[in-house]
Design an enzyme around this catalytic site. Sequence first.
Site, PDB file in Angstrom:
ATOM      1  N   CYS A  48       0.826  -1.260   0.141  1.00 22.46           N
ATOM      2  CA  CYS A  48      -0.046  -0.114   0.274  1.00 22.46           C
ATOM      3  C   CYS A  48       0.908   1.076  -0.201  1.00 22.46           C
ATOM      4  O   CYS A  48       1.686   1.674   1.239  1.00 22.46           O
ATOM      5  CB  CYS A  48      -1.009  -0.194   1.482  1.00 22.46           C
ATOM      6  SG  CYS A  48      -1.959   1.724   1.142  1.00 22.46           S
ATOM      7  N   CYS A  80      -0.700   4.308   1.646  1.00 24.75           N
ATOM      8  CA  CYS A  80      -0.459   3.946   3.876  1.00 24.75           C
ATOM      9  C   CYS A  80       1.127   3.790   3.930  1.00 24.75           C
ATOM     10  O   CYS A  80       1.713   4.781   5.077  1.00 24.75           O
ATOM     11  CB  CYS A  80      -0.807   2.568   3.830  1.00 24.75           C
ATOM     12  SG  CYS A  80      -2.445   1.984   3.209  1.00 24.75           S
ATOM     13  N   ASP A  81       2.090   3.451   3.004  1.00 23.19           N
ATOM     14  CA  ASP A  81       3.295   3.907   3.734  1.00 23.19           C
ATOM     15  C   ASP A  81       4.760   3.931   3.657  1.00 23.19           C
ATOM     16  O   ASP A  81       5.334   4.366   3.903  1.00 23.19           O
ATOM     17  CB  ASP A  81       4.261   2.021   3.887  1.00 23.19           C
ATOM     18  CG  ASP A  81       2.941   0.853   4.218  1.00 23.19           C
ATOM     19  OD1 ASP A  81       2.744   1.681   5.081  1.00 23.19           O
ATOM     20  OD2 ASP A  81       3.444  -0.157   3.494  1.00 23.19           O
TER      21      ASP A  81
END
Length: 314
Positions: A137, A140-141
Amino acid sequence: MLNMENIYDIIIVGAGPAGLTAALYARRAGKTVLLIEKESFGGQIVLSPLVENYPLTQPASGVELVDKLVTLVTSLGADIEVDNVVSVKKIDDGMLAVKTEYSSFTGRSLIIATGLKHRKLGLEGEEKFIGKGISFCAVCDGSFFKNMDVAVVGGGNTAVQDAIYLSKICRKVYLIHRRDRFRAEKRVADGLNVCPNVELLLNSKVIALHGDNHIESITVQSTIDDSSIRELNISGLFAAVGQEPNNAAFGELIALDDTGFAVADESCTTRQPNIFVAGDCRTKTVRQLVTAGADGGVAAIAASEYLDSLAGNA
Ligand code: NAP
């Protein structure tokens, strides 16, 4: 003996766009609804920073869209449990016993809307690097890799969007795809034209991961010429090679196709008259937000009609 107070008309597994829409339609049809979600609401769509291909008056982020849907569904009176469904069994009077990790529930009918999970690269050592350099992701990261060099693997919309997103955060992004053309839509792929720090490695595949506690480099091989090999020093590897269905818990009751997707007819009904399936986890050709939502509505209507027929209200 069954405790009638704990029986739901419809138990929905999965609170992505398909499950949430099913809950909306089921509550509007006056059915009691339990929505079980194992992780977080919204499924894959929450990873989309901007949803532009859904018929809204204004584009919105995936998170905004899901927040509104969850608020609507809970305001209509659907019960929600955060838990993982491990099995479903037929019990007395056509009821279904739904066992989760921490509890169990009884439903007159079931809508499976479990979506997809990320496909892995299938490389040696991959498991040990998940969370230690390998991510599924970018949204997200991505911020963990600020000003660093990263690679994205895949050629679909997700991979291309991830590469574009990461190019704004990272120093350099390698986009590694096994063919010479992207599966991504042209409009999405065209976005790469304004990302000078994205290097395309087409006709290429990752064949090895290196590092001690964290990924440090990868070996990339040409898919045309085996002897053409390149080592890339990277801090992060984003795998965007598609998804697989999450249907293992239901395989004994319903038919799954060769790749694990649930087989259902046009009304989203499986071979069990009281089990329905909606969204990306079912066998279908187009997996989009709009088709997931449509499935949710269709499945809830079919489940409601099934319940009404039992009650003699059809
Ligand atoms: P996808 O479209 O299935 O693409 C997966 C990509 O990974 C393909 O390019 C595939 O290569 C490659 N691949 C698969 N297995 C591989 C392996 N073992 N090693 C290396 N490469 C591998 O998946 P997705 O991009 O996640 O998209 C999923 C769905 O969501 C699609 O329908 C997509 O349109 C939709 N989506 C839409 C948006 C949007 O904004 N509209 C955004 C994201 C996703 P090949 O091409 O060679 O098969």
